[in-house]
Write a protein that holds these residues in place. Sequence first.
Motif: not given
Length: 461
Positions: A356, A359, A377, A379, A405, A409, A414, A426, A430, A449, A460
Amino acid sequence: MNRLSYVFYRTMLWLWDIFSLNLVLILAGFFIKRAEAFSQAPYHVFFAVINLAWIASTYLTGLYLAQDWLDFEGFSKRTIKAYLITLLILFFFTFIYHFPYSRLYILVVVGGFAGLLTINRIAFNILIFFLRSRFRLQKNVVILGYNDNSKRLLRYFREESKFVHVAGCFEDEERVVRDENFPIKGNLTDVMPFVLENKVTEIYSTLAPEHFPDLYELAKQAENQFVHFRFVPDYKIFVNRNIYVDFIDNIPVLSLRNEPLEDTGNRIKKRLFDIAFSSLVILFLLSWLIPIMAILIKLSSKGPVFFTQMRSGKSNQPFLCIKFRSLRMNDDANKKQVTRNDDRVTKIGRFMRKTNLDELPQFFNVFMGDMSVVGPRPHMLKHTEDFANIYKQYMIRHFVKPGVTGWAQVNGFRGEITDNLFLQKRIEHDIWYMENWTLLLDMKIILMTAFLSVKGDKNAF
Protein backbone atom coordinates in the motif's frame (compact mmCIF):
# COMPACT_ATOMS: atom_id res chain seq x y z
CA MET A 1 -29.87 20.94 13.55
CA ASN A 2 -30.32 17.43 15.01
CA ARG A 3 -29.93 16.23 18.59
CA LEU A 4 -26.28 15.19 18.24
CA SER A 5 -25.41 18.67 17.00
CA TYR A 6 -27.04 20.16 20.10
CA VAL A 7 -24.96 17.94 22.36
CA PHE A 8 -21.76 18.92 20.56
CA TYR A 9 -22.43 22.67 20.60
CA ARG A 10 -23.76 22.62 24.17
CA THR A 11 -20.68 20.79 25.46
CA MET A 12 -18.31 23.03 23.51
CA LEU A 13 -19.89 26.23 24.85
CA TRP A 14 -20.18 24.91 28.42
CA LEU A 15 -16.47 24.04 28.51
CA TRP A 16 -15.52 27.40 27.03
CA ASP A 17 -17.59 29.31 29.61
CA ILE A 18 -16.02 27.36 32.49
CA PHE A 19 -12.57 27.98 31.02
CA SER A 20 -13.34 31.70 30.70
CA LEU A 21 -14.53 31.95 34.31
CA ASN A 22 -11.41 30.30 35.71
CA LEU A 23 -9.18 32.32 33.42
CA VAL A 24 -10.70 35.51 34.86
CA LEU A 25 -10.20 34.22 38.42
CA ILE A 26 -6.51 33.57 37.81
CA LEU A 27 -5.80 36.79 35.92
CA ALA A 28 -7.68 38.86 38.50
CA GLY A 29 -5.37 37.55 41.23
CA PHE A 30 -2.30 38.75 39.36
CA PHE A 31 -3.95 42.00 38.26
CA ILE A 32 -4.55 43.21 41.82
CA LYS A 33 -1.14 41.87 42.94
CA ARG A 34 -2.62 39.25 45.19
CA ALA A 35 -0.95 36.17 43.75
CA GLU A 36 -0.53 35.01 47.34
CA ALA A 37 -4.29 34.56 47.42
CA PHE A 38 -3.86 31.37 45.42
CA SER A 39 -2.25 29.75 48.45
CA GLN A 40 -4.98 30.85 50.88
CA ALA A 41 -7.84 28.47 51.64
CA PRO A 42 -10.62 31.14 51.61
CA TYR A 43 -9.74 32.05 48.01
CA HIS A 44 -9.81 28.37 47.06
CA VAL A 45 -13.32 28.24 48.51
CA PHE A 46 -14.22 31.36 46.49
CA PHE A 47 -12.97 29.61 43.32
CA ALA A 48 -15.11 26.55 44.03
CA VAL A 49 -18.23 28.51 45.03
CA ILE A 50 -18.31 30.74 41.94
CA ASN A 51 -17.82 27.72 39.65
CA LEU A 52 -20.62 25.82 41.39
CA ALA A 53 -22.79 28.94 41.36
CA TRP A 54 -22.38 29.31 37.60
CA ILE A 55 -23.12 25.63 36.97
CA ALA A 56 -26.22 25.78 39.19
CA SER A 57 -27.48 28.98 37.56
CA THR A 58 -27.08 27.59 34.04
CA TYR A 59 -29.08 24.52 35.11
CA LEU A 60 -31.83 26.64 36.67
CA THR A 61 -32.14 28.83 33.57
CA GLY A 62 -31.75 25.93 31.13
CA LEU A 63 -29.00 27.90 29.39
CA TYR A 64 -27.30 24.93 27.70
CA LEU A 65 -30.41 22.76 27.50
CA ALA A 66 -32.51 25.03 25.28
CA GLN A 67 -32.54 24.14 21.59
CA ASP A 68 -33.08 27.58 20.10
CA TRP A 69 -29.36 28.19 19.61
CA LEU A 70 -30.08 30.32 16.57
CA ASP A 71 -32.18 32.76 18.59
CA PHE A 72 -29.34 35.05 19.65
CA GLU A 73 -31.67 37.35 21.61
CA GLY A 74 -33.28 34.56 23.63
CA PHE A 75 -29.98 32.87 24.32
CA SER A 76 -28.47 36.17 25.47
CA LYS A 77 -31.38 36.80 27.87
CA ARG A 78 -30.88 33.38 29.48
CA THR A 79 -27.16 34.13 29.79
CA ILE A 80 -27.94 37.38 31.62
CA LYS A 81 -30.33 35.54 33.95
CA ALA A 82 -27.70 32.90 34.69
CA TYR A 83 -25.11 35.60 35.35
CA LEU A 84 -27.41 37.50 37.75
CA ILE A 85 -28.26 34.31 39.66
CA THR A 86 -24.52 33.62 39.96
CA LEU A 87 -23.99 37.11 41.40
CA LEU A 88 -26.84 36.56 43.86
CA ILE A 89 -25.34 33.29 45.09
CA LEU A 90 -21.92 34.93 45.33
CA PHE A 91 -23.36 37.82 47.35
CA PHE A 92 -24.95 35.48 49.89
CA PHE A 93 -21.74 33.47 50.11
CA THR A 94 -19.53 36.47 50.86
CA PHE A 95 -22.11 37.73 53.37
CA ILE A 96 -22.26 34.41 55.25
CA TYR A 97 -18.58 33.43 54.99
CA HIS A 98 -17.30 36.57 56.79
CA PHE A 99 -13.89 36.64 55.11
CA PRO A 100 -12.39 40.00 54.11
CA TYR A 101 -12.10 39.30 50.39
CA SER A 102 -10.56 42.08 48.35
CA ARG A 103 -13.41 44.15 46.91
CA LEU A 104 -11.26 45.04 43.93
CA TYR A 105 -10.62 41.33 43.31
CA ILE A 106 -14.35 40.55 43.35
CA LEU A 107 -15.16 43.51 41.08
CA VAL A 108 -12.48 42.46 38.57
CA VAL A 109 -13.76 38.87 38.59
CA VAL A 110 -17.40 39.89 38.20
CA GLY A 111 -16.69 42.50 35.51
CA GLY A 112 -14.15 40.38 33.66
CA PHE A 113 -16.48 37.38 33.53
CA ALA A 114 -19.32 39.57 32.25
CA GLY A 115 -17.05 40.91 29.51
CA LEU A 116 -15.85 37.44 28.47
CA LEU A 117 -19.42 36.10 28.45
CA THR A 118 -20.41 38.88 26.07
CA ILE A 119 -17.45 38.12 23.80
CA ASN A 120 -18.20 34.40 24.01
CA ARG A 121 -21.81 34.83 22.92
CA ILE A 122 -20.88 37.00 19.95
CA ALA A 123 -18.01 34.69 18.96
CA PHE A 124 -20.22 31.62 19.32
CA ASN A 125 -22.88 33.07 17.05
CA ILE A 126 -20.22 33.90 14.45
CA LEU A 127 -18.75 30.39 14.81
CA ILE A 128 -22.12 28.78 14.13
CA PHE A 129 -22.44 30.78 10.92
CA PHE A 130 -18.90 29.81 9.89
CA LEU A 131 -19.26 26.09 10.65
CA ARG A 132 -22.55 25.80 8.83
CA SER A 133 -21.11 27.60 5.82
CA ARG A 134 -17.80 25.70 5.91
CA PHE A 135 -19.41 22.29 6.24
CA ARG A 136 -22.11 23.05 3.67
CA LEU A 137 -25.09 22.81 6.00
CA GLN A 138 -27.15 25.45 4.23
CA LYS A 139 -30.34 23.66 3.24
CA ASN A 140 -32.89 24.01 0.47
CA VAL A 141 -35.91 22.01 1.52
CA VAL A 142 -38.89 20.63 -0.38
CA ILE A 143 -41.96 19.43 1.55
CA LEU A 144 -44.29 16.91 -0.07
CA GLY A 145 -47.92 16.92 0.93
CA TYR A 146 -50.52 19.37 2.20
CA ASN A 147 -51.58 18.58 5.77
CA ASP A 148 -50.97 19.60 9.38
CA ASN A 149 -47.49 18.09 9.48
CA SER A 150 -46.38 19.80 6.28
CA LYS A 151 -47.62 23.14 7.63
CA ARG A 152 -45.79 22.60 10.92
CA LEU A 153 -42.60 21.68 9.09
CA LEU A 154 -42.88 24.74 6.89
CA ARG A 155 -43.40 26.94 9.95
CA TYR A 156 -40.41 25.33 11.68
CA PHE A 157 -38.07 25.84 8.71
CA ARG A 158 -39.19 29.42 8.33
CA GLU A 159 -38.33 30.08 11.99
CA GLU A 160 -34.90 28.57 11.27
CA SER A 161 -34.55 30.79 8.21
CA LYS A 162 -31.08 31.98 9.20
CA PHE A 163 -29.70 28.69 8.00
CA VAL A 164 -32.57 26.88 6.27
CA HIS A 165 -34.23 28.07 3.09
CA VAL A 166 -37.57 26.47 2.20
CA ALA A 167 -37.43 26.14 -1.56
CA GLY A 168 -40.99 24.99 -2.03
CA CYS A 169 -43.92 22.81 -1.08
CA PHE A 170 -45.71 20.36 -3.39
CA GLU A 171 -49.28 19.24 -3.14
CA ASP A 172 -50.02 15.50 -3.02
CA GLU A 173 -52.77 15.56 -5.65
CA GLU A 174 -52.99 16.72 -9.23
CA ARG A 175 -55.03 19.77 -8.26
CA VAL A 176 -53.29 22.82 -6.83
CA VAL A 177 -54.41 24.04 -3.41
CA ARG A 178 -54.80 27.78 -3.17
CA ASP A 179 -52.83 28.62 -0.05
CA GLU A 180 -50.67 31.73 0.04
CA ASN A 181 -48.61 30.29 2.93
CA PHE A 182 -46.96 27.77 0.62
CA PRO A 183 -44.38 29.43 -1.65
CA ILE A 184 -44.58 27.02 -4.61
CA LYS A 185 -47.26 24.65 -5.85
CA GLY A 186 -47.11 21.56 -8.00
CA ASN A 187 -47.61 17.78 -7.96
CA LEU A 188 -45.36 14.77 -7.51
CA THR A 189 -44.28 14.72 -11.15
CA ASP A 190 -42.79 18.19 -10.66
CA VAL A 191 -40.57 17.22 -7.74
CA MET A 192 -37.34 15.97 -9.36
CA PRO A 193 -37.14 18.66 -12.06
CA PHE A 194 -37.63 21.28 -9.36
CA VAL A 195 -35.04 19.58 -7.09
CA LEU A 196 -32.39 19.59 -9.83
CA GLU A 197 -33.13 23.11 -10.95
CA ASN A 198 -33.05 24.65 -7.44
CA LYS A 199 -30.25 22.54 -5.90
CA VAL A 200 -32.50 21.14 -3.19
CA THR A 201 -30.63 19.29 -0.41
CA GLU A 202 -33.51 17.58 1.44
CA ILE A 203 -37.01 16.32 0.68
CA TYR A 204 -39.55 15.81 3.49
CA SER A 205 -42.54 13.69 2.56
CA THR A 206 -45.65 13.90 4.74
CA LEU A 207 -47.43 11.50 2.37
CA ALA A 208 -48.20 7.92 3.42
CA PRO A 209 -46.05 5.46 1.39
CA GLU A 210 -48.86 2.90 1.22
CA HIS A 211 -51.04 5.49 -0.54
CA PHE A 212 -48.25 6.78 -2.78
CA PRO A 213 -46.01 3.79 -3.68
CA ASP A 214 -44.12 5.94 -6.20
CA LEU A 215 -42.47 7.67 -3.24
CA TYR A 216 -39.90 4.86 -2.97
CA GLU A 217 -38.88 5.36 -6.58
CA LEU A 218 -38.74 9.10 -5.95
CA ALA A 219 -36.53 8.46 -2.92
CA LYS A 220 -34.12 6.38 -5.04
CA GLN A 221 -33.98 9.11 -7.67
CA ALA A 222 -33.27 11.67 -4.94
CA GLU A 223 -30.42 9.64 -3.46
CA ASN A 224 -28.87 9.21 -6.89
CA GLN A 225 -28.74 13.02 -7.02
CA PHE A 226 -27.33 13.21 -3.45
CA VAL A 227 -30.56 14.60 -2.04
CA HIS A 228 -31.61 13.28 1.38
CA PHE A 229 -35.15 11.89 1.50
CA ARG A 230 -37.11 11.93 4.78
CA PHE A 231 -40.48 10.32 5.54
CA VAL A 232 -42.72 12.24 7.97
CA PRO A 233 -45.70 10.06 8.95
CA ASP A 234 -49.02 11.43 10.13
CA TYR A 235 -49.41 8.37 12.36
CA LYS A 236 -47.42 5.31 13.37
CA ILE A 237 -46.34 3.54 10.22
CA PHE A 238 -44.41 0.31 10.03
CA VAL A 239 -42.83 -0.35 6.65
CA ASN A 240 -40.94 -3.46 5.63
CA ARG A 241 -37.45 -1.95 5.58
CA ASN A 242 -34.84 -0.40 7.87
CA ILE A 243 -36.00 3.05 8.88
CA TYR A 244 -34.20 5.53 11.14
CA VAL A 245 -36.17 8.00 13.22
CA ASP A 246 -35.26 11.57 14.15
CA PHE A 247 -37.42 14.42 15.43
CA ILE A 248 -38.02 17.98 14.27
CA ASP A 249 -40.14 20.05 16.64
CA ASN A 250 -41.40 16.73 18.16
CA ILE A 251 -42.49 15.54 14.70
CA PRO A 252 -41.13 12.02 13.90
CA VAL A 253 -39.05 12.05 10.73
CA LEU A 254 -38.14 8.76 9.04
CA SER A 255 -34.94 8.49 7.01
CA LEU A 256 -34.00 5.69 4.64
CA ARG A 257 -30.64 5.29 6.37
CA ASN A 258 -28.74 6.38 9.44
CA GLU A 259 -25.98 8.86 8.53
CA PRO A 260 -23.77 9.87 11.49
CA LEU A 261 -21.65 12.10 9.24
CA GLU A 262 -24.64 14.32 8.51
CA ASP A 263 -24.25 15.59 12.06
CA THR A 264 -22.20 18.79 12.29
CA GLY A 265 -20.17 17.67 15.29
CA ASN A 266 -19.26 14.34 13.71
CA ARG A 267 -18.16 15.99 10.47
CA ILE A 268 -16.00 18.44 12.37
CA LYS A 269 -14.43 15.65 14.46
CA LYS A 270 -13.69 13.56 11.38
CA ARG A 271 -12.20 16.53 9.52
CA LEU A 272 -10.00 17.51 12.48
CA PHE A 273 -8.83 13.90 12.74
CA ASP A 274 -8.08 13.84 9.00
CA ILE A 275 -6.03 17.05 9.22
CA ALA A 276 -4.08 15.86 12.27
CA PHE A 277 -3.40 12.35 10.92
CA SER A 278 -2.48 13.47 7.39
CA SER A 279 -0.19 16.20 8.79
CA LEU A 280 1.71 13.61 10.85
CA VAL A 281 2.07 11.30 7.84
CA ILE A 282 3.26 14.14 5.59
CA LEU A 283 5.74 15.54 8.12
CA PHE A 284 7.19 12.37 9.60
CA LEU A 285 6.85 9.83 6.77
CA LEU A 286 6.42 11.35 3.33
CA SER A 287 9.03 14.07 3.97
CA TRP A 288 11.82 11.48 3.73
CA LEU A 289 10.01 8.67 1.88
CA ILE A 290 9.20 10.67 -1.28
CA PRO A 291 12.88 11.29 -2.25
CA ILE A 292 13.69 7.59 -1.75
CA MET A 293 10.67 6.39 -3.71
CA ALA A 294 11.37 8.95 -6.44
CA ILE A 295 14.83 7.45 -7.03
CA LEU A 296 13.51 3.85 -7.02
CA ILE A 297 10.62 4.67 -9.38
CA LYS A 298 12.91 6.52 -11.79
CA LEU A 299 15.38 3.61 -11.81
CA SER A 300 12.55 1.12 -12.38
CA SER A 301 11.03 2.75 -15.49
CA LYS A 302 10.76 5.97 -17.43
CA GLY A 303 8.06 8.45 -16.51
CA PRO A 304 6.97 10.74 -13.65
CA VAL A 305 7.28 9.83 -9.98
CA PHE A 306 3.61 10.49 -9.28
CA PHE A 307 0.56 9.18 -11.10
CA THR A 308 -2.44 11.53 -11.07
CA GLN A 309 -5.91 10.61 -12.17
CA MET A 310 -9.41 12.11 -11.92
CA ARG A 311 -11.48 10.09 -9.46
CA SER A 312 -15.06 10.32 -8.16
CA GLY A 313 -15.30 12.19 -4.85
CA LYS A 314 -18.08 13.18 -2.50
CA SER A 315 -21.37 13.88 -4.29
CA ASN A 316 -19.66 12.41 -7.37
CA GLN A 317 -17.53 15.53 -7.77
CA PRO A 318 -14.29 14.63 -9.59
CA PHE A 319 -10.95 15.42 -7.98
CA LEU A 320 -7.30 14.84 -8.91
CA CYS A 321 -6.10 11.79 -6.97
CA ILE A 322 -2.33 11.41 -6.51
CA LYS A 323 -0.35 8.16 -6.09
CA PHE A 324 3.19 6.89 -6.53
CA ARG A 325 3.43 5.59 -10.11
CA SER A 326 3.45 1.79 -10.02
CA LEU A 327 2.81 1.07 -13.74
CA ARG A 328 4.84 1.56 -16.85
CA MET A 329 3.59 4.42 -19.00
CA ASN A 330 0.57 3.17 -21.02
CA ASP A 331 -2.55 4.45 -22.76
CA ASP A 332 -5.01 2.30 -20.76
CA ALA A 333 -4.31 3.68 -17.29
CA ASN A 334 -7.56 5.68 -17.21
CA LYS A 335 -9.73 2.86 -18.57
CA LYS A 336 -8.39 -0.53 -17.49
CA GLN A 337 -8.11 -1.84 -13.94
CA VAL A 338 -4.90 -3.48 -12.80
CA THR A 339 -5.29 -7.26 -12.93
CA ARG A 340 -3.33 -10.11 -11.37
CA ASN A 341 0.03 -10.60 -13.11
CA ASP A 342 -0.52 -7.38 -15.07
CA ASP A 343 2.59 -6.81 -17.19
CA ARG A 344 2.20 -3.02 -16.81
CA VAL A 345 3.23 -3.20 -13.14
CA THR A 346 6.92 -2.43 -12.52
CA LYS A 347 9.07 -4.38 -10.04
CA ILE A 348 9.06 -1.60 -7.47
CA GLY A 349 5.40 -1.01 -8.33
CA ARG A 350 4.48 -4.57 -7.35
CA PHE A 351 6.11 -4.08 -3.95
CA MET A 352 4.39 -0.71 -3.47
CA ARG A 353 0.96 -2.09 -4.34
CA LYS A 354 1.44 -5.11 -2.09
CA THR A 355 2.33 -2.91 0.89
CA ASN A 356 0.00 0.00 0.00
CA LEU A 357 2.97 2.39 -0.30
CA ASP A 358 1.63 3.66 -3.63
CA GLU A 359 -1.41 5.10 -1.82
CA LEU A 360 0.55 7.23 0.69
CA PRO A 361 0.65 10.43 -1.43
CA GLN A 362 -3.14 10.49 -1.13
CA PHE A 363 -2.61 11.96 2.34
CA PHE A 364 -2.02 15.22 0.45
CA ASN A 365 -5.59 14.78 -0.89
CA VAL A 366 -6.75 14.19 2.69
CA PHE A 367 -5.01 17.33 3.94
CA MET A 368 -6.55 19.40 1.12
CA GLY A 369 -10.03 18.06 1.92
CA ASP A 370 -10.77 16.01 -1.21
CA MET A 371 -10.45 12.71 0.67
CA SER A 372 -10.63 11.32 4.18
CA VAL A 373 -8.25 8.90 5.88
CA VAL A 374 -11.06 6.32 5.98
CA GLY A 375 -13.96 6.04 3.56
CA PRO A 376 -15.07 4.25 0.38
CA ARG A 377 -12.17 3.96 -2.06
CA PRO A 378 -12.43 6.40 -5.01
CA HIS A 379 -12.98 4.86 -8.43
CA MET A 380 -12.07 6.07 -11.89
CA LEU A 381 -14.73 8.25 -13.51
CA LYS A 382 -15.46 5.64 -16.19
CA HIS A 383 -15.86 2.89 -13.59
CA THR A 384 -18.22 5.06 -11.53
CA GLU A 385 -20.43 5.45 -14.58
CA ASP A 386 -20.26 1.72 -15.38
CA PHE A 387 -20.85 0.50 -11.82
CA ALA A 388 -23.79 2.87 -11.31
CA ASN A 389 -25.57 1.11 -14.18
CA ILE A 390 -24.80 -2.32 -12.72
CA TYR A 391 -25.74 -1.78 -9.08
CA LYS A 392 -28.57 0.62 -8.18
CA GLN A 393 -27.24 1.50 -4.72
CA TYR A 394 -23.74 2.23 -5.98
CA MET A 395 -24.04 6.04 -5.89
CA ILE A 396 -25.01 6.05 -2.19
CA ARG A 397 -21.34 5.55 -1.26
CA HIS A 398 -20.65 9.04 -2.62
CA PHE A 399 -22.58 10.68 0.20
CA VAL A 400 -19.25 10.71 2.09
CA LYS A 401 -15.68 11.55 1.12
CA PRO A 402 -13.60 8.74 -0.37
CA GLY A 403 -10.81 7.35 1.80
CA VAL A 404 -7.20 6.23 1.59
CA THR A 405 -8.45 2.99 3.12
CA GLY A 406 -11.92 1.68 3.87
CA TRP A 407 -14.10 -0.93 5.53
CA ALA A 408 -14.53 -2.87 2.30
CA GLN A 409 -10.76 -2.97 1.70
CA VAL A 410 -9.87 -4.39 5.15
CA ASN A 411 -12.58 -7.02 4.73
CA GLY A 412 -11.09 -8.45 1.52
CA PHE A 413 -13.04 -6.48 -1.11
CA ARG A 414 -10.23 -4.51 -2.73
CA GLY A 415 -8.51 -4.76 -6.10
CA GLU A 416 -9.96 -5.91 -9.39
CA ILE A 417 -13.74 -6.31 -9.61
CA THR A 418 -14.19 -9.65 -11.33
CA ASP A 419 -17.96 -10.11 -10.99
CA ASN A 420 -21.13 -8.32 -9.90
CA LEU A 421 -21.26 -10.17 -6.56
CA PHE A 422 -17.83 -8.82 -5.63
CA LEU A 423 -19.01 -5.31 -6.52
CA GLN A 424 -22.20 -5.78 -4.48
CA LYS A 425 -20.23 -6.88 -1.41
CA ARG A 426 -17.90 -3.90 -1.73
CA ILE A 427 -20.83 -1.47 -1.95
CA GLU A 428 -22.62 -3.13 0.98
CA HIS A 429 -19.51 -2.69 3.13
CA ASP A 430 -19.15 0.95 2.03
CA ILE A 431 -22.78 1.70 2.92
CA TRP A 432 -22.44 -0.14 6.23
CA TYR A 433 -19.46 2.07 7.08
CA MET A 434 -21.42 5.20 6.15
CA GLU A 435 -24.32 4.17 8.40
CA ASN A 436 -22.17 3.08 11.37
CA TRP A 437 -19.34 5.62 11.38
CA THR A 438 -17.51 6.46 14.60
CA LEU A 439 -13.99 7.74 15.24
CA LEU A 440 -13.21 4.44 16.96
CA LEU A 441 -14.26 2.58 13.80
CA ASP A 442 -11.91 4.78 11.75
CA MET A 443 -9.03 3.98 14.11
CA LYS A 444 -9.87 0.28 13.95
CA ILE A 445 -9.79 0.34 10.13
CA ILE A 446 -6.45 2.19 10.16
CA LEU A 447 -4.94 -0.47 12.45
CA MET A 448 -6.37 -3.27 10.30
CA THR A 449 -4.91 -1.61 7.19
CA ALA A 450 -1.48 -1.36 8.82
CA PHE A 451 -1.66 -5.04 9.80
CA LEU A 452 -2.65 -6.11 6.27
CA SER A 453 0.17 -3.99 4.80
CA VAL A 454 2.69 -5.93 6.88
CA LYS A 455 1.00 -9.31 6.50
CA GLY A 456 0.14 -8.89 2.83
CA ASP A 457 -3.28 -8.89 1.16
CA LYS A 458 -4.03 -11.59 -1.42
CA ASN A 459 -6.13 -9.07 -3.38
CA ALA A 460 -3.29 -6.53 -3.51
CA PHE A 461 -1.42 -6.88 -6.82
